[in-house]
Design a protein around this motif. Structure first.
Motif, PDB file in Angstrom:
ATOM      1  N   TYR A 240     -10.014   9.159  18.515  1.00 39.38           N
ATOM      2  CA  TYR A 240      -8.805   8.863  17.760  1.00 39.38           C
ATOM      3  C   TYR A 240      -9.167   8.381  16.360  1.00 39.38           C
ATOM      4  N   PHE A 241      -8.135   8.230  15.533  1.00 37.08           N
ATOM      5  CA  PHE A 241      -8.251   7.888  14.122  1.00 37.08           C
ATOM      6  C   PHE A 241      -7.462   6.599  13.896  1.00 37.08           C
ATOM      7  N   VAL A 242      -7.987   5.674  13.099  1.00 41.06           N
ATOM      8  CA  VAL A 242      -7.336   4.385  12.891  1.00 41.06           C
ATOM      9  C   VAL A 242      -7.132   4.145  11.396  1.00 41.06           C
ATOM     10  N   LEU A 243      -5.908   3.722  11.023  1.00 43.43           N
ATOM     11  CA  LEU A 243      -5.556   3.390   9.634  1.00 43.43           C
ATOM     12  C   LEU A 243      -5.211   1.912   9.511  1.00 43.43           C
ATOM     13  N   ALA A 244      -5.424   1.372   8.314  1.00 46.32           N
ATOM     14  CA  ALA A 244      -4.997   0.010   7.992  1.00 46.32           C
ATOM     15  C   ALA A 244      -4.879  -0.111   6.486  1.00 46.32           C
ATOM     16  N   ASN A 245      -4.333  -1.220   6.037  1.00 44.31           N
ATOM     17  CA  ASN A 245      -4.317  -1.483   4.600  1.00 44.31           C
ATOM     18  C   ASN A 245      -5.560  -2.295   4.240  1.00 44.31           C
ATOM     19  N   ALA A 246      -5.906  -2.288   2.963  1.00 43.73           N
ATOM     20  CA  ALA A 246      -7.080  -3.015   2.500  1.00 43.73           C
ATOM     21  C   ALA A 246      -6.794  -3.582   1.122  1.00 43.73           C
ATOM     22  N   SER A 247      -7.487  -4.654   0.790  1.00 40.59           N
ATOM     23  CA  SER A 247      -7.365  -5.222  -0.553  1.00 40.59           C
ATOM     24  C   SER A 247      -8.729  -5.704  -1.018  1.00 40.59           C
ATOM     25  N   ASP A 248      -8.941  -5.636  -2.317  1.00 39.19           N
ATOM     26  CA  ASP A 248     -10.219  -5.995  -2.920  1.00 39.19           C
ATOM     27  C   ASP A 248     -10.255  -7.507  -3.135  1.00 39.19           C
TER      28      ASP A 248
ATOM     29  N   GLY B 128      -6.046 -12.043   5.490  1.00 37.37           N
ATOM     30  CA  GLY B 128      -4.634 -11.871   5.794  1.00 37.37           C
ATOM     31  C   GLY B 128      -4.130 -10.445   5.866  1.00 37.37           C
ATOM     32  N   ASN B 129      -5.006  -9.433   5.822  1.00 34.42           N
ATOM     33  CA  ASN B 129      -4.524  -8.062   5.878  1.00 34.42           C
ATOM     34  C   ASN B 129      -3.815  -7.803   7.202  1.00 34.42           C
ATOM     35  N   ALA B 130      -2.574  -7.369   7.096  1.00 37.15           N
ATOM     36  CA  ALA B 130      -1.768  -7.025   8.259  1.00 37.15           C
ATOM     37  C   ALA B 130      -0.526  -6.317   7.738  1.00 37.15           C
ATOM     38  N   PHE B 131       0.285  -5.773   8.647  1.00 38.26           N
ATOM     39  CA  PHE B 131       1.489  -5.060   8.228  1.00 38.26           C
ATOM     40  C   PHE B 131       2.501  -5.025   9.361  1.00 38.26           C
ATOM     41  N   TRP B 132       3.729  -4.736   9.001  1.00 39.11           N
ATOM     42  CA  TRP B 132       4.753  -4.413   9.983  1.00 39.11           C
ATOM     43  C   TRP B 132       5.289  -3.033   9.622  1.00 39.11           C
ATOM     44  N   ILE B 133       5.844  -2.343  10.602  1.00 37.98           N
ATOM     45  CA  ILE B 133       6.224  -0.938  10.438  1.00 37.98           C
ATOM     46  C   ILE B 133       7.734  -0.784  10.581  1.00 37.98           C
ATOM     47  N   GLU B 134       8.314  -0.060   9.623  1.00 37.13           N
ATOM     48  CA  GLU B 134       9.733   0.287   9.649  1.00 37.13           C
ATOM     49  C   GLU B 134       9.840   1.787   9.941  1.00 37.13           C
ATOM     50  N   ALA B 135      10.474   2.151  11.042  1.00 35.22           N
ATOM     51  CA  ALA B 135      10.647   3.565  11.391  1.00 35.22           C
ATOM     52  C   ALA B 135      11.713   4.169  10.484  1.00 35.22           C
ATOM     53  N   LEU B 136      11.370   5.254   9.775  1.00 36.44           N
ATOM     54  CA  LEU B 136      12.318   5.929   8.894  1.00 36.44           C
ATOM     55  C   LEU B 136      12.876   7.201   9.516  1.00 36.44           C
ATOM     56  N   SER B 137      12.037   7.904  10.277  1.00 35.51           N
ATOM     57  CA  SER B 137      12.465   9.103  10.998  1.00 35.51           C
ATOM     58  C   SER B 137      11.470   9.324  12.128  1.00 35.51           C
ATOM     59  N   GLU B 138      11.637  10.422  12.832  1.00 38.63           N
ATOM     60  CA  GLU B 138      10.776  10.697  13.985  1.00 38.63           C
ATOM     61  C   GLU B 138       9.297  10.780  13.603  1.00 38.63           C
ATOM     62  N   ASN B 139       9.000  11.313  12.428  1.00 35.29           N
ATOM     63  CA  ASN B 139       7.602  11.494  12.039  1.00 35.29           C
ATOM     64  C   ASN B 139       7.235  10.746  10.748  1.00 35.29           C
TER      65      ASN B 139
ATOM     66  N   CYS C 158       2.854  -4.172   3.876  1.00 30.20           N
ATOM     67  CA  CYS C 158       1.529  -4.766   4.040  1.00 30.20           C
ATOM     68  C   CYS C 158       1.344  -6.062   3.272  1.00 30.20           C
ATOM     69  N   ASN C 159       0.531  -6.910   3.848  1.00 33.93           N
ATOM     70  CA  ASN C 159       0.094  -8.138   3.199  1.00 33.93           C
ATOM     71  C   ASN C 159      -1.358  -7.938   2.769  1.00 33.93           C
ATOM     72  N   ASP C 160      -1.737  -8.457   1.597  1.00 32.97           N
ATOM     73  CA  ASP C 160      -3.144  -8.361   1.203  1.00 32.97           C
ATOM     74  C   ASP C 160      -3.921  -9.498   1.867  1.00 32.97           C
ATOM     75  N   HIS C 161      -5.129  -9.746   1.411  1.00 36.82           N
ATOM     76  CA  HIS C 161      -5.989 -10.723   2.073  1.00 36.82           C
ATOM     77  C   HIS C 161      -5.610 -12.176   1.790  1.00 36.82           C
ATOM     78  N   ARG C 162      -4.672 -12.422   0.895  1.00 35.88           N
ATOM     79  CA  ARG C 162      -4.229 -13.794   0.614  1.00 35.88           C
ATOM     80  C   ARG C 162      -3.472 -14.365   1.804  1.00 35.88           C
ATOM     81  N   MET C 163      -3.645 -15.627   2.046  1.00 36.84           N
ATOM     82  CA  MET C 163      -2.998 -16.285   3.178  1.00 36.84           C
ATOM     83  C   MET C 163      -1.546 -16.621   2.845  1.00 36.84           C
ATOM     84  N   ASP C 164      -0.708 -15.599   2.825  1.00 33.70           N
ATOM     85  CA  ASP C 164       0.729 -15.770   2.657  1.00 33.70           C
ATOM     86  C   ASP C 164       1.417 -14.779   3.584  1.00 33.70           C
ATOM     87  N   ASP C 165       2.723 -14.777   3.599  1.00 35.41           N
ATOM     88  CA  ASP C 165       3.430 -13.884   4.530  1.00 35.41           C
ATOM     89  C   ASP C 165       4.530 -13.091   3.841  1.00 35.41           C
TER      90      ASP C 165
END
Length: 190
Positions: A102-110, A149-160, A166-173
């Motif tokens: 399988y293939f895995v995606l995430a967000n990243a920040s410098d 702090g890299n993490a995200f939540w997902i909003e479904a827009l359509s079937e595909n 996304c949040n960057d590496h800073r400790m905020d929300d």
């Protein structure tokens, strides 16, 4: 919710107050398909990127083309990042042909800008230019530095098509540091 390793307790997702937050997004489809990533906005002082990796167990067997160029993985490296220079490069096309794994995606920040003296010191010690370290300086939820702090939540827009907040590496929300759409196109099972 502050996305830290302690908040996730070693898991890839956690539910807080009815919202599900993710460290990474696993795509377990076999066959040929296209992932189209469109950057909607960037609201971070840090350079942003899309991080990805291939499964090791089961071992990923397949091919990946990034914007039409064949991607050849470095056997010594597990995680990769495609920097996003919004708005100049606001679209990323990933063509996959997956036989196994399988293939895995995430967000990243410098995060190097948090440590300006460090990159200058490494540059001096190695004799390499400061810019050479930029492409390898990203962190994401699935890297060894699972304390950021890299993490995200997902909003479904359509079937595909889904929108990633996304949040960057800073400790905020705030979860508006990088917003992108992921659309899965032209799927054909093998």
């Amino acid at each position: 919710m502050l996305p830290t390793d302690k908040a996730f307790h070693g898991r890839q997702s956690v539910e807080v107050d009815g919202n599900v937050y993710y460290r990474s997004y696993r795509i377990e489809r076999k066959g040929k398909y296209r992932l189209l990533i469109r950057v909607i906005s960037i609201n971070s002082e840090y350079d942003q990127g899309i991080a990805f990796t291939f499964s090791r167990t089961p071992r990923f067997i397949g091919t990946l083309f990034l914007n039409g160029q064949m991607f050849v993985p470095d056997k010594r490296q597990q995680h990769y990042v495609v920097p996003i220079a919004y708005p100049e490069k606001n679209e990323l096309v990933m063509d996959l042909d997956v036989f196994e794994g399988y293939f895995v995606l995430a967000n990243a920040s410098d995060y190097l800008d948090d440590y300006p003296a460090l990159i200058d010191r490494i540059s001096q010690q190695t004799g390499r230019s400061r810019d050479q370290f930029r492409g390898n300086s990203y962190t994401s939820g699935f890297t060894a530095s699972n304390l950021y702090g890299n993490a995200f939540w997902i909003e479904a827009l359509s079937e595909n098509r889904d929108r990633f907040h996304c949040n960057d590496h800073r400790m905020d929300d705030d979860f508006d540091d990088l917003i992108f759409d992921l659309e899965i196109q032209s799927f054909s099972a093998e």
